[in-house]
Design a protein around this motif. Structure first.
Motif, mmCIF file in Angstrom:
data_model
loop_
_atom_site.group_PDB
_atom_site.id
_atom_site.type_symbol
_atom_site.label_atom_id
_atom_site.label_comp_id
_atom_site.label_asym_id
_atom_site.label_seq_id
_atom_site.Cartn_x
_atom_site.Cartn_y
_atom_site.Cartn_z
ATOM 1 N N VAL A 153 3.867 -0.390 -5.753
ATOM 2 C CA VAL A 153 4.212 -1.234 -6.637
ATOM 3 C C VAL A 153 3.617 -1.117 -8.152
ATOM 4 O O VAL A 153 2.762 -0.474 -8.083
ATOM 5 C CB VAL A 153 4.011 -2.797 -5.990
ATOM 6 C CG1 VAL A 153 4.837 -2.740 -4.896
ATOM 7 C CG2 VAL A 153 2.535 -2.907 -5.705
ATOM 8 N N ILE B 37 -20.007 7.824 6.915
ATOM 9 C CA ILE B 37 -21.485 7.609 7.064
ATOM 10 C C ILE B 37 -21.776 6.080 6.436
ATOM 11 O O ILE B 37 -21.295 5.758 5.424
ATOM 12 C CB ILE B 37 -22.307 8.765 6.356
ATOM 13 C CG1 ILE B 37 -21.943 9.845 6.965
ATOM 14 C CG2 ILE B 37 -23.873 8.377 6.327
ATOM 15 C CD1 ILE B 37 -22.317 11.002 6.096
ATOM 16 N N GLY C 249 -16.597 4.793 -5.451
ATOM 17 C CA GLY C 249 -17.320 6.248 -5.375
ATOM 18 C C GLY C 249 -17.423 6.746 -4.019
ATOM 19 O O GLY C 249 -16.396 6.708 -3.356
ATOM 20 N N SER C 250 -18.612 7.516 -3.797
ATOM 21 C CA SER C 250 -18.847 8.117 -2.654
ATOM 22 C C SER C 250 -19.290 6.971 -1.456
ATOM 23 O O SER C 250 -19.768 7.602 -0.207
ATOM 24 C CB SER C 250 -19.483 9.152 -2.698
ATOM 25 O OG SER C 250 -20.951 8.946 -3.342
ATOM 26 N N THR D 257 -19.264 1.736 2.787
ATOM 27 C CA THR D 257 -20.375 0.985 3.024
ATOM 28 C C THR D 257 -20.230 -0.446 2.083
ATOM 29 O O THR D 257 -20.621 -1.425 2.731
ATOM 30 C CB THR D 257 -21.702 1.717 2.839
ATOM 31 O OG1 THR D 257 -21.488 2.838 3.134
ATOM 32 C CG2 THR D 257 -22.903 1.011 3.057
ATOM 33 N N GLN E 203 -5.256 7.938 -0.203
ATOM 34 C CA GLN E 203 -6.390 6.900 0.141
ATOM 35 C C GLN E 203 -7.739 7.589 0.603
ATOM 36 O O GLN E 203 -7.661 8.192 1.515
ATOM 37 C CB GLN E 203 -5.833 6.141 1.382
ATOM 38 C CG GLN E 203 -6.794 5.054 1.593
ATOM 39 C CD GLN E 203 -6.125 4.259 2.686
ATOM 40 O OE1 GLN E 203 -6.706 4.232 3.958
ATOM 41 N NE2 GLN E 203 -5.095 3.193 2.472
ATOM 42 N N ALA E 204 -8.730 7.038 -0.119
ATOM 43 C CA ALA E 204 -10.181 7.652 0.241
ATOM 44 C C ALA E 204 -10.589 7.156 1.639
ATOM 45 O O ALA E 204 -10.995 8.071 2.336
ATOM 46 C CB ALA E 204 -11.081 7.031 -0.909
ATOM 47 N N THR E 205 -10.241 5.970 1.724
ATOM 48 C CA THR E 205 -10.636 5.325 3.001
ATOM 49 C C THR E 205 -10.365 6.270 4.384
ATOM 50 O O THR E 205 -10.717 6.598 5.313
ATOM 51 C CB THR E 205 -10.094 4.103 3.351
ATOM 52 O OG1 THR E 205 -10.605 3.328 2.415
ATOM 53 C CG2 THR E 205 -10.476 3.444 4.399
ATOM 54 N N GLY F 18 -17.899 3.917 -0.696
ATOM 55 C CA GLY F 18 -17.085 2.853 -0.420
ATOM 56 C C GLY F 18 -16.773 2.150 1.076
ATOM 57 O O GLY F 18 -16.286 1.147 1.138
ATOM 58 N N ASP G 27 0.923 -1.206 -0.073
ATOM 59 C CA ASP G 27 0.148 -0.003 0.126
ATOM 60 C C ASP G 27 0.750 1.201 0.043
ATOM 61 O O ASP G 27 1.713 1.429 0.817
ATOM 62 C CB ASP G 27 -0.993 0.053 1.179
ATOM 63 C CG ASP G 27 -1.796 1.178 1.199
ATOM 64 O OD1 ASP G 27 -2.582 1.482 0.121
ATOM 65 O OD2 ASP G 27 -2.127 1.990 2.272
ATOM 66 N N ASP G 28 0.549 2.188 -0.851
ATOM 67 C CA ASP G 28 1.449 3.235 -1.125
ATOM 68 C C ASP G 28 0.683 4.307 0.046
ATOM 69 O O ASP G 28 1.526 4.923 0.549
ATOM 70 C CB ASP G 28 1.108 3.919 -2.387
ATOM 71 C CG ASP G 28 1.550 5.079 -2.712
ATOM 72 O OD1 ASP G 28 2.569 5.720 -2.133
ATOM 73 O OD2 ASP G 28 1.160 6.090 -3.523
ATOM 74 N N GLY G 29 -0.559 4.377 0.017
ATOM 75 C CA GLY G 29 -1.159 5.079 1.097
ATOM 76 C C GLY G 29 -1.702 6.834 0.562
ATOM 77 O O GLY G 29 -2.425 7.141 1.134
HETATM 78 C C1 LIG Z 1 -13.845 13.052 1.522
HETATM 79 C C2 LIG Z 1 -14.512 11.818 1.172
HETATM 80 C C3 LIG Z 1 -15.509 11.439 1.990
HETATM 81 C C4 LIG Z 1 -16.250 10.094 1.966
HETATM 82 N N1 LIG Z 1 -17.419 9.795 2.792
HETATM 83 C C5 LIG Z 1 -17.925 8.394 2.688
HETATM 84 C C6 LIG Z 1 -18.951 8.242 3.580
HETATM 85 O O1 LIG Z 1 -19.440 9.041 4.592
HETATM 86 N N2 LIG Z 1 -19.417 6.966 3.574
HETATM 87 C C7 LIG Z 1 -19.003 5.978 2.569
HETATM 88 O O2 LIG Z 1 -19.531 4.994 2.559
HETATM 89 N N3 LIG Z 1 -17.941 6.348 1.632
HETATM 90 C C8 LIG Z 1 -17.413 7.412 1.696
HETATM 91 N N4 LIG Z 1 -16.366 7.761 0.935
HETATM 92 C C9 LIG Z 1 -15.955 7.074 -0.041
HETATM 93 C C10 LIG Z 1 -14.900 5.945 0.340
HETATM 94 O O3 LIG Z 1 -13.966 6.713 1.394
HETATM 95 C C11 LIG Z 1 -14.243 5.038 -0.681
HETATM 96 O O4 LIG Z 1 -15.369 4.728 -1.768
HETATM 97 C C12 LIG Z 1 -13.565 4.044 -0.331
HETATM 98 O O5 LIG Z 1 -12.897 4.511 0.781
HETATM 99 C C13 LIG Z 1 -12.703 3.238 -1.458
HETATM 100 O O6 LIG Z 1 -11.910 2.330 -0.732
HETATM 101 P P1 LIG Z 1 -10.881 1.428 -1.771
HETATM 102 O O7 LIG Z 1 -10.266 0.277 -0.861
HETATM 103 O O8 LIG Z 1 -11.716 0.963 -2.967
HETATM 104 O O9 LIG Z 1 -9.806 2.673 -2.208
HETATM 105 P P2 LIG Z 1 -8.839 3.550 -1.243
HETATM 106 O O10 LIG Z 1 -9.282 3.734 0.163
HETATM 107 O O11 LIG Z 1 -8.555 4.887 -1.906
HETATM 108 O O12 LIG Z 1 -7.322 2.666 -0.992
HETATM 109 C C14 LIG Z 1 -6.742 2.478 -2.507
HETATM 110 C C15 LIG Z 1 -5.196 2.219 -1.783
HETATM 111 O O13 LIG Z 1 -4.474 1.903 -2.953
HETATM 112 C C16 LIG Z 1 -3.240 2.602 -2.773
HETATM 113 N N5 LIG Z 1 -2.508 2.338 -4.129
HETATM 114 C C17 LIG Z 1 -2.727 2.898 -5.427
HETATM 115 N N6 LIG Z 1 -2.048 2.714 -6.368
HETATM 116 C C18 LIG Z 1 -0.924 1.809 -5.459
HETATM 117 C C19 LIG Z 1 0.244 1.335 -6.161
HETATM 118 N N7 LIG Z 1 0.482 1.297 -7.475
HETATM 119 N N8 LIG Z 1 0.917 0.586 -5.313
HETATM 120 C C20 LIG Z 1 0.417 0.368 -3.759
HETATM 121 N N9 LIG Z 1 -0.568 1.079 -3.260
HETATM 122 C C21 LIG Z 1 -1.270 1.944 -4.402
HETATM 123 C C22 LIG Z 1 -3.612 4.195 -2.548
HETATM 124 O O14 LIG Z 1 -2.581 4.914 -1.968
HETATM 125 C C23 LIG Z 1 -4.584 3.699 -1.415
HETATM 126 O O15 LIG Z 1 -4.230 3.668 -0.095
HETATM 127 C C24 LIG Z 1 -15.744 9.315 1.130
HETATM 128 C C25 LIG Z 1 -14.553 9.516 0.183
HETATM 129 C C26 LIG Z 1 -14.001 10.694 0.530
HETATM 130 C C27 LIG Z 1 -12.770 11.024 -0.277
#
Ligand SMILES: Cc1cc2nc3c(=O)[nH]c(=O)nc-3n(C[C@H](O)[C@H](O)[C@H](O)COP(=O)(O)OP(=O)(O)OC[C@H]3O[C@@H](n4cnc5c(N)ncnc54)[C@H](O)[C@@H]3O)c2cc1C
Length: 372
Positions: free
Chosen positions: A177, A49, A332-333, A337, A41-43, A335, A36-38
Protein backbone atom coordinates in the motif's frame (compact mmCIF):
# COMPACT_ATOMS: atom_id res chain seq x y z
CA UNK A 1 -15.20 5.53 20.53
CA UNK A 2 -13.36 2.95 18.42
CA UNK A 3 -10.01 4.07 17.09
CA UNK A 4 -9.12 2.84 13.60
CA UNK A 5 -5.41 1.99 13.44
CA UNK A 6 -3.36 0.94 10.40
CA UNK A 7 0.04 -0.69 10.56
CA UNK A 8 2.12 -0.73 7.38
CA UNK A 9 4.79 -3.46 7.50
CA UNK A 10 4.49 -6.83 9.23
CA UNK A 11 8.08 -7.46 10.35
CA UNK A 12 9.42 -7.47 13.90
CA UNK A 13 8.03 -4.01 14.66
CA UNK A 14 4.65 -4.22 12.88
CA UNK A 15 3.81 -7.68 14.26
CA UNK A 16 4.75 -6.68 17.80
CA UNK A 17 2.67 -3.49 17.60
CA UNK A 18 -0.31 -5.58 16.39
CA UNK A 19 0.19 -8.07 19.20
CA UNK A 20 0.26 -5.43 21.95
CA UNK A 21 -2.65 -3.52 20.43
CA UNK A 22 -4.62 -6.74 20.93
CA UNK A 23 -3.31 -7.38 24.46
CA UNK A 24 -2.81 -4.17 26.43
CA UNK A 25 -5.72 -3.02 28.61
CA UNK A 26 -7.87 -0.78 26.42
CA UNK A 27 -7.49 -2.94 23.32
CA UNK A 28 -11.27 -3.18 22.87
CA UNK A 29 -11.18 0.45 21.67
CA UNK A 30 -8.89 -0.40 18.74
CA UNK A 31 -9.75 -1.79 15.33
CA UNK A 32 -6.46 -2.67 13.63
CA UNK A 33 -5.53 -3.42 10.02
CA UNK A 34 -2.00 -4.54 9.15
CA UNK A 35 -0.81 -4.23 5.55
CA UNK A 36 2.30 -6.18 4.63
CA UNK A 37 3.90 -6.68 1.26
CA UNK A 38 6.37 -9.21 2.69
CA UNK A 39 8.94 -8.88 -0.10
CA UNK A 40 12.49 -8.58 1.21
CA UNK A 41 11.41 -8.54 4.84
CA UNK A 42 14.50 -8.43 7.07
CA UNK A 43 12.70 -10.22 9.89
CA UNK A 44 12.05 -13.35 7.80
CA UNK A 45 15.62 -13.40 6.49
CA UNK A 46 17.38 -12.69 9.77
CA UNK A 47 19.84 -14.90 11.59
CA UNK A 48 18.24 -14.78 15.01
CA UNK A 49 20.75 -13.63 17.62
CA UNK A 50 19.59 -11.86 20.77
CA UNK A 51 22.72 -10.90 22.69
CA UNK A 52 23.41 -7.16 22.78
CA UNK A 53 25.31 -6.98 26.07
CA UNK A 54 28.87 -7.40 24.84
CA UNK A 55 28.53 -5.02 21.93
CA UNK A 56 31.29 -2.41 21.79
CA UNK A 57 28.98 0.16 20.21
CA UNK A 58 29.38 3.46 22.06
CA UNK A 59 25.79 4.56 21.57
CA UNK A 60 24.38 4.43 25.11
CA UNK A 61 20.78 4.97 23.97
CA UNK A 62 21.02 2.06 21.52
CA UNK A 63 22.42 -0.13 24.30
CA UNK A 64 19.59 0.77 26.70
CA UNK A 65 17.02 0.02 23.98
CA UNK A 66 18.63 -3.28 22.96
CA UNK A 67 18.97 -4.29 26.61
CA UNK A 68 15.27 -3.54 27.18
CA UNK A 69 14.42 -5.57 24.05
CA UNK A 70 16.45 -8.57 25.21
CA UNK A 71 14.76 -8.24 28.60
CA UNK A 72 11.25 -8.09 27.13
CA UNK A 73 11.54 -11.16 24.90
CA UNK A 74 11.50 -13.91 27.55
CA UNK A 75 8.41 -12.32 29.16
CA UNK A 76 6.70 -11.95 25.80
CA UNK A 77 7.58 -15.54 24.85
CA UNK A 78 6.00 -16.82 28.07
CA UNK A 79 2.91 -14.68 27.74
CA UNK A 80 2.35 -15.53 24.05
CA UNK A 81 3.26 -19.17 24.67
CA UNK A 82 5.97 -19.19 21.99
CA UNK A 83 7.61 -22.60 21.54
CA UNK A 84 11.36 -23.20 21.84
CA UNK A 85 11.51 -23.38 18.06
CA UNK A 86 10.46 -19.72 17.96
CA UNK A 87 12.46 -18.31 20.87
CA UNK A 88 14.88 -19.98 23.24
CA UNK A 89 17.51 -18.79 25.70
CA UNK A 90 20.20 -21.14 24.48
CA UNK A 91 23.06 -18.94 25.66
CA UNK A 92 25.54 -17.19 23.39
CA UNK A 93 29.27 -17.81 23.17
CA UNK A 94 31.61 -15.08 21.97
CA UNK A 95 35.07 -16.43 21.05
CA UNK A 96 38.36 -14.56 20.58
CA UNK A 97 41.78 -15.73 19.36
CA UNK A 98 43.63 -13.27 21.58
CA UNK A 99 43.77 -13.77 25.38
CA UNK A 100 43.87 -10.04 26.13
CA UNK A 101 40.75 -9.42 23.99
CA UNK A 102 38.99 -12.27 25.73
CA UNK A 103 39.89 -10.91 29.16
CA UNK A 104 38.65 -7.42 28.28
CA UNK A 105 35.40 -8.91 26.95
CA UNK A 106 35.00 -10.83 30.20
CA UNK A 107 35.51 -7.64 32.23
CA UNK A 108 32.95 -5.86 30.05
CA UNK A 109 30.50 -8.73 30.60
CA UNK A 110 30.99 -8.61 34.37
CA UNK A 111 30.42 -4.84 34.40
CA UNK A 112 27.38 -4.94 32.15
CA UNK A 113 25.85 -7.76 34.13
CA UNK A 114 25.49 -5.54 37.18
CA UNK A 115 22.57 -3.71 35.64
CA UNK A 116 21.46 -6.45 33.24
CA UNK A 117 20.47 -9.49 35.33
CA UNK A 118 18.81 -10.96 32.24
CA UNK A 119 22.32 -11.80 30.99
CA UNK A 120 22.18 -14.73 33.40
CA UNK A 121 25.57 -16.17 34.26
CA UNK A 122 28.78 -15.16 32.53
CA UNK A 123 31.57 -17.71 32.33
CA UNK A 124 34.90 -18.13 30.62
CA UNK A 125 35.23 -21.26 28.46
CA UNK A 126 38.32 -23.05 27.19
CA UNK A 127 38.42 -24.25 23.59
CA UNK A 128 37.44 -27.75 24.80
CA UNK A 129 34.49 -26.40 26.75
CA UNK A 130 33.27 -24.48 23.70
CA UNK A 131 33.48 -27.74 21.69
CA UNK A 132 31.53 -29.60 24.33
CA UNK A 133 28.70 -27.09 24.14
CA UNK A 134 28.74 -26.91 20.32
CA UNK A 135 30.09 -30.30 19.22
CA UNK A 136 29.97 -29.25 15.56
CA UNK A 137 33.05 -27.07 15.95
CA UNK A 138 36.61 -28.02 15.17
CA UNK A 139 39.16 -26.47 17.56
CA UNK A 140 37.25 -23.28 18.32
CA UNK A 141 38.89 -20.39 20.14
CA UNK A 142 38.16 -19.97 23.84
CA UNK A 143 35.16 -17.83 24.68
CA UNK A 144 32.71 -16.21 27.06
CA UNK A 145 29.32 -17.80 27.63
CA UNK A 146 26.38 -15.53 28.41
CA UNK A 147 23.62 -17.87 29.54
CA UNK A 148 20.76 -15.39 28.94
CA UNK A 149 21.60 -14.99 25.23
CA UNK A 150 18.95 -16.33 22.90
CA UNK A 151 18.00 -17.23 19.38
CA UNK A 152 14.77 -16.31 17.70
CA UNK A 153 13.13 -17.34 14.44
CA UNK A 154 11.80 -14.05 13.07
CA UNK A 155 9.37 -15.60 10.59
CA UNK A 156 7.76 -17.84 13.20
CA UNK A 157 7.71 -15.01 15.75
CA UNK A 158 5.70 -12.68 13.53
CA UNK A 159 3.40 -15.50 12.40
CA UNK A 160 2.67 -16.51 16.02
CA UNK A 161 1.98 -12.97 17.23
CA UNK A 162 -0.22 -12.07 14.27
CA UNK A 163 -2.24 -15.25 14.78
CA UNK A 164 -2.94 -14.26 18.40
CA UNK A 165 -3.89 -10.69 17.47
CA UNK A 166 -6.18 -11.95 14.70
CA UNK A 167 -8.32 -13.70 17.31
CA UNK A 168 -8.94 -10.22 18.84
CA UNK A 169 -8.98 -6.98 16.88
CA UNK A 170 -6.58 -7.45 13.93
CA UNK A 171 -7.15 -7.91 10.21
CA UNK A 172 -4.11 -8.75 8.07
CA UNK A 173 -3.93 -7.77 4.41
CA UNK A 174 -0.98 -9.13 2.46
CA UNK A 175 -0.59 -6.30 0.02
CA UNK A 176 1.59 -3.35 -0.82
CA UNK A 177 0.00 0.00 0.00
CA UNK A 178 1.05 3.64 0.00
CA UNK A 179 0.20 6.70 2.08
CA UNK A 180 -1.49 9.79 0.68
CA UNK A 181 -0.64 13.32 1.75
CA UNK A 182 -3.23 13.14 4.58
CA UNK A 183 -1.57 10.06 6.02
CA UNK A 184 -4.37 7.72 4.94
CA UNK A 185 -3.81 4.38 3.22
CA UNK A 186 -4.08 3.96 -0.52
CA UNK A 187 -4.79 0.39 -1.63
CA UNK A 188 -5.49 -1.02 -5.11
CA UNK A 189 -9.20 -0.67 -4.28
CA UNK A 190 -9.13 2.94 -3.06
CA UNK A 191 -8.28 5.06 -0.04
CA UNK A 192 -9.02 3.95 3.52
CA UNK A 193 -9.14 6.49 6.38
CA UNK A 194 -7.52 5.79 9.74
CA UNK A 195 -7.18 7.67 13.02
CA UNK A 196 -3.58 6.54 13.57
CA UNK A 197 -1.09 5.01 11.13
CA UNK A 198 2.09 3.22 12.15
CA UNK A 199 4.71 2.96 9.45
CA UNK A 200 7.15 0.11 10.06
CA UNK A 201 8.39 -0.61 6.56
CA UNK A 202 12.04 -1.28 7.45
CA UNK A 203 14.40 -0.54 4.54
CA UNK A 204 11.51 1.06 2.60
CA UNK A 205 10.66 3.73 5.19
CA UNK A 206 12.06 6.60 3.10
CA UNK A 207 9.82 5.69 0.12
CA UNK A 208 6.75 5.14 2.32
CA UNK A 209 6.96 8.57 3.96
CA UNK A 210 7.59 10.59 0.76
CA UNK A 211 3.87 11.28 0.03
CA UNK A 212 3.68 13.04 3.43
CA UNK A 213 6.40 15.44 2.29
CA UNK A 214 8.87 13.84 4.66
CA UNK A 215 12.37 12.64 3.94
CA UNK A 216 13.45 9.84 6.27
CA UNK A 217 17.13 9.21 6.88
CA UNK A 218 17.11 5.54 5.84
CA UNK A 219 19.25 3.59 3.42
CA UNK A 220 18.79 -0.07 2.48
CA UNK A 221 21.43 -2.76 2.93
CA UNK A 222 21.26 -6.29 1.53
CA UNK A 223 21.95 -9.24 3.82
CA UNK A 224 22.34 -12.89 2.83
CA UNK A 225 22.85 -16.02 4.89
CA UNK A 226 22.99 -19.77 4.31
CA UNK A 227 21.10 -22.63 5.95
CA UNK A 228 22.92 -25.94 6.35
CA UNK A 229 21.76 -29.40 7.32
CA UNK A 230 23.71 -30.88 10.23
CA UNK A 231 21.43 -33.86 10.80
CA UNK A 232 24.02 -35.86 12.73
CA UNK A 233 23.73 -33.24 15.48
CA UNK A 234 19.96 -33.45 15.73
CA UNK A 235 20.20 -34.88 19.25
CA UNK A 236 21.90 -31.74 20.53
CA UNK A 237 18.67 -29.82 20.92
CA UNK A 238 20.12 -26.88 22.77
CA UNK A 239 23.39 -25.55 21.40
CA UNK A 240 24.35 -21.94 22.16
CA UNK A 241 24.68 -19.39 19.40
CA UNK A 242 28.31 -18.75 18.43
CA UNK A 243 29.62 -15.26 17.72
CA UNK A 244 33.24 -15.61 16.61
CA UNK A 245 35.48 -12.71 15.56
CA UNK A 246 34.35 -10.93 12.41
CA UNK A 247 30.86 -10.80 11.00
CA UNK A 248 29.96 -14.47 10.53
CA UNK A 249 27.76 -15.90 13.25
CA UNK A 250 26.64 -19.50 13.77
CA UNK A 251 23.13 -20.25 14.91
CA UNK A 252 22.46 -23.97 15.46
CA UNK A 253 18.76 -24.80 15.64
CA UNK A 254 17.83 -27.97 17.51
CA UNK A 255 16.20 -29.55 14.45
CA UNK A 256 19.51 -30.32 12.74
CA UNK A 257 19.79 -27.03 10.91
CA UNK A 258 22.57 -24.50 11.17
CA UNK A 259 22.45 -20.91 9.98
CA UNK A 260 25.61 -19.05 9.05
CA UNK A 261 25.52 -15.36 8.23
CA UNK A 262 25.34 -12.73 7.31
CA UNK A 263 26.61 -10.48 4.54
CA UNK A 264 26.37 -6.67 4.80
CA UNK A 265 26.10 -5.37 1.23
CA UNK A 266 25.62 -1.59 1.13
CA UNK A 267 26.06 -1.33 -2.61
CA UNK A 268 23.25 -3.83 -3.33
CA UNK A 269 20.48 -2.09 -1.34
CA UNK A 270 17.13 -3.54 -2.38
CA UNK A 271 18.56 -6.31 -4.58
CA UNK A 272 17.12 -9.67 -3.44
CA UNK A 273 19.13 -12.03 -5.62
CA UNK A 274 20.87 -14.98 -3.96
CA UNK A 275 24.45 -14.79 -5.22
CA UNK A 276 26.99 -17.56 -5.68
CA UNK A 277 29.72 -15.24 -4.28
CA UNK A 278 27.87 -14.88 -0.98
CA UNK A 279 27.13 -18.62 -0.92
CA UNK A 280 30.83 -19.46 -1.39
CA UNK A 281 32.00 -16.86 1.07
CA UNK A 282 29.56 -17.89 3.81
CA UNK A 283 30.26 -21.57 3.18
CA UNK A 284 34.02 -20.93 3.56
CA UNK A 285 33.32 -19.35 6.98
CA UNK A 286 31.21 -22.36 7.95
CA UNK A 287 33.80 -24.86 6.76
CA UNK A 288 36.60 -23.12 8.66
CA UNK A 289 34.68 -23.93 11.85
CA UNK A 290 33.10 -27.26 10.81
CA UNK A 291 35.58 -28.94 8.39
CA UNK A 292 33.36 -31.97 7.66
CA UNK A 293 30.74 -29.79 5.92
CA UNK A 294 30.32 -30.27 2.19
CA UNK A 295 28.65 -27.79 -0.15
CA UNK A 296 25.66 -30.12 -0.68
CA UNK A 297 24.75 -29.56 3.00
CA UNK A 298 23.51 -26.09 2.08
CA UNK A 299 19.74 -26.43 2.12
CA UNK A 300 18.85 -22.83 1.40
CA UNK A 301 19.76 -19.17 1.35
CA UNK A 302 17.88 -16.20 2.73
CA UNK A 303 18.05 -12.63 1.52
CA UNK A 304 16.61 -9.57 3.22
CA UNK A 305 16.90 -5.79 3.30
CA UNK A 306 18.00 -3.99 6.45
CA UNK A 307 17.26 -0.31 6.97
CA UNK A 308 19.98 1.93 8.46
CA UNK A 309 19.98 5.55 9.56
CA UNK A 310 23.12 7.69 9.07
CA UNK A 311 24.20 7.24 12.70
CA UNK A 312 23.18 3.53 12.76
CA UNK A 313 20.63 4.23 15.49
CA UNK A 314 16.96 3.23 15.50
CA UNK A 315 14.30 5.93 15.80
CA UNK A 316 10.59 5.66 16.55
CA UNK A 317 7.54 7.62 17.67
CA UNK A 318 4.99 10.12 16.35
CA UNK A 319 6.21 12.22 13.41
CA UNK A 320 6.81 15.67 15.00
CA UNK A 321 4.82 17.62 12.39
CA UNK A 322 2.32 14.85 11.50
CA UNK A 323 1.34 13.24 14.79
CA UNK A 324 -1.35 11.00 13.38
CA UNK A 325 1.51 8.98 11.86
CA UNK A 326 4.00 7.05 13.97
CA UNK A 327 7.17 5.57 12.52
CA UNK A 328 9.87 3.07 13.40
CA UNK A 329 13.04 2.78 11.37
CA UNK A 330 16.79 2.34 11.32
CA UNK A 331 16.81 -0.95 13.21
CA UNK A 332 19.81 -2.06 11.13
CA UNK A 333 21.45 -5.32 12.11
CA UNK A 334 19.96 -5.60 15.59
CA UNK A 335 16.24 -5.22 14.95
CA UNK A 336 15.28 -8.67 16.17
CA UNK A 337 16.49 -7.39 19.52
CA UNK A 338 15.19 -3.79 19.44
CA UNK A 339 12.03 -4.42 17.34
CA UNK A 340 9.93 -6.02 20.11
CA UNK A 341 10.46 -3.21 22.63
CA UNK A 342 9.91 -0.54 19.96
CA UNK A 343 6.66 -2.31 19.00
CA UNK A 344 5.48 -2.45 22.61
CA UNK A 345 6.25 1.23 23.26
CA UNK A 346 4.45 2.32 20.09
CA UNK A 347 1.38 0.21 20.89
CA UNK A 348 1.32 1.61 24.44
CA UNK A 349 1.45 5.19 23.17
CA UNK A 350 -1.48 4.52 20.80
CA UNK A 351 -3.61 3.04 23.56
CA UNK A 352 -2.64 5.28 26.48
CA UNK A 353 -1.86 8.50 24.56
CA UNK A 354 0.21 11.23 26.20
CA UNK A 355 3.71 12.34 25.27
CA UNK A 356 5.99 9.52 26.29
CA UNK A 357 9.61 10.42 26.99
CA UNK A 358 11.86 7.98 25.15
CA UNK A 359 15.00 10.11 25.32
CA UNK A 360 16.71 7.28 27.16
CA UNK A 361 16.41 5.18 24.02
CA UNK A 362 16.70 7.56 21.07
CA UNK A 363 17.61 11.03 19.88
CA UNK A 364 14.98 13.57 18.77
CA UNK A 365 13.02 12.31 15.77
CA UNK A 366 13.53 15.49 13.73
CA UNK A 367 17.17 14.47 13.33
CA UNK A 368 15.97 11.60 11.13
CA UNK A 369 12.80 13.06 9.60
CA UNK A 370 12.99 16.27 7.54
CA UNK A 371 10.33 18.14 5.61
CA UNK A 372 10.92 17.82 1.87
C1 LIG B 1 20.50 -11.43 6.90
C2 LIG B 1 20.07 -10.68 8.14
C3 LIG B 1 20.47 -11.15 9.40
C4 LIG B 1 20.06 -10.48 10.57
N1 LIG B 1 20.38 -11.00 11.79
C5 LIG B 1 19.97 -10.39 12.93
C6 LIG B 1 20.27 -10.95 14.21
O1 LIG B 1 20.88 -12.01 14.31
N2 LIG B 1 19.86 -10.28 15.34
C7 LIG B 1 19.15 -9.10 15.26
O2 LIG B 1 18.81 -8.54 16.32
N3 LIG B 1 18.81 -8.58 14.05
C8 LIG B 1 19.22 -9.19 12.89
N4 LIG B 1 18.91 -8.63 11.67
C9 LIG B 1 18.20 -7.35 11.63
C10 LIG B 1 16.69 -7.51 11.78
O3 LIG B 1 16.25 -8.59 10.99
C11 LIG B 1 15.97 -6.23 11.33
O4 LIG B 1 16.55 -5.09 11.93
C12 LIG B 1 14.49 -6.26 11.75
O5 LIG B 1 13.94 -7.50 11.37
C13 LIG B 1 13.74 -5.11 11.09
O6 LIG B 1 12.37 -5.22 11.39
P1 LIG B 1 11.33 -4.20 10.79
O7 LIG B 1 10.01 -4.59 11.30
O8 LIG B 1 11.82 -2.80 11.03
O9 LIG B 1 11.45 -4.37 9.18
P2 LIG B 1 11.17 -5.64 8.23
O10 LIG B 1 11.32 -6.91 8.96
O11 LIG B 1 12.02 -5.45 7.02
O12 LIG B 1 9.64 -5.48 7.84
C14 LIG B 1 9.18 -4.46 7.01
C15 LIG B 1 8.01 -5.00 6.22
O13 LIG B 1 7.35 -3.92 5.55
C16 LIG B 1 6.94 -4.40 4.28
N5 LIG B 1 6.69 -3.24 3.42
C17 LIG B 1 7.57 -2.33 2.91
N6 LIG B 1 6.93 -1.40 2.17
C18 LIG B 1 5.60 -1.73 2.22
C19 LIG B 1 4.43 -1.14 1.66
N7 LIG B 1 4.49 -0.03 0.92
N8 LIG B 1 3.23 -1.73 1.89
C20 LIG B 1 3.15 -2.86 2.66
N9 LIG B 1 4.23 -3.45 3.21
C21 LIG B 1 5.45 -2.89 3.00
C22 LIG B 1 8.13 -5.24 3.83
O14 LIG B 1 7.79 -6.08 2.76
C23 LIG B 1 8.39 -6.00 5.13
O15 LIG B 1 7.59 -7.16 5.21
C24 LIG B 1 19.28 -9.29 10.48
C25 LIG B 1 18.88 -8.83 9.21
C26 LIG B 1 19.25 -9.53 8.06
C27 LIG B 1 18.78 -9.02 6.71
Amino acid sequence: MTQKVAIVGGGMVGATVAYYLSKLPGNTQQEVTLYDDGTGQATKAAAGIISPWLSKRRNKRWYELAKAGADLLPQLAREANLSNAVYQQTGTIITRSNDADLESLYQLAQNRRQDAPQMGTVSQLTSEEVSQMIPLLHQPHPGILVSGGARIDGAQYTESLLKIAQTKNLKVKNEKVSLNSDGNIVTARGTVKFDRVIVATGGWLKQTLEPLGIEADIRPQKGQLIELSVKNYEDHQVMPVLMPEGERDFIPFGNGSLIVGATHEDENGFNLEQTSEAKKDLFASAKAMVPELTIDKITGMRVGTRGYSSDFAPFFGPVPFFRKVLVAGGLGSSGLTTGPIIGKLLAGSIIFGGEPDWSNYEKELDIYLKRL
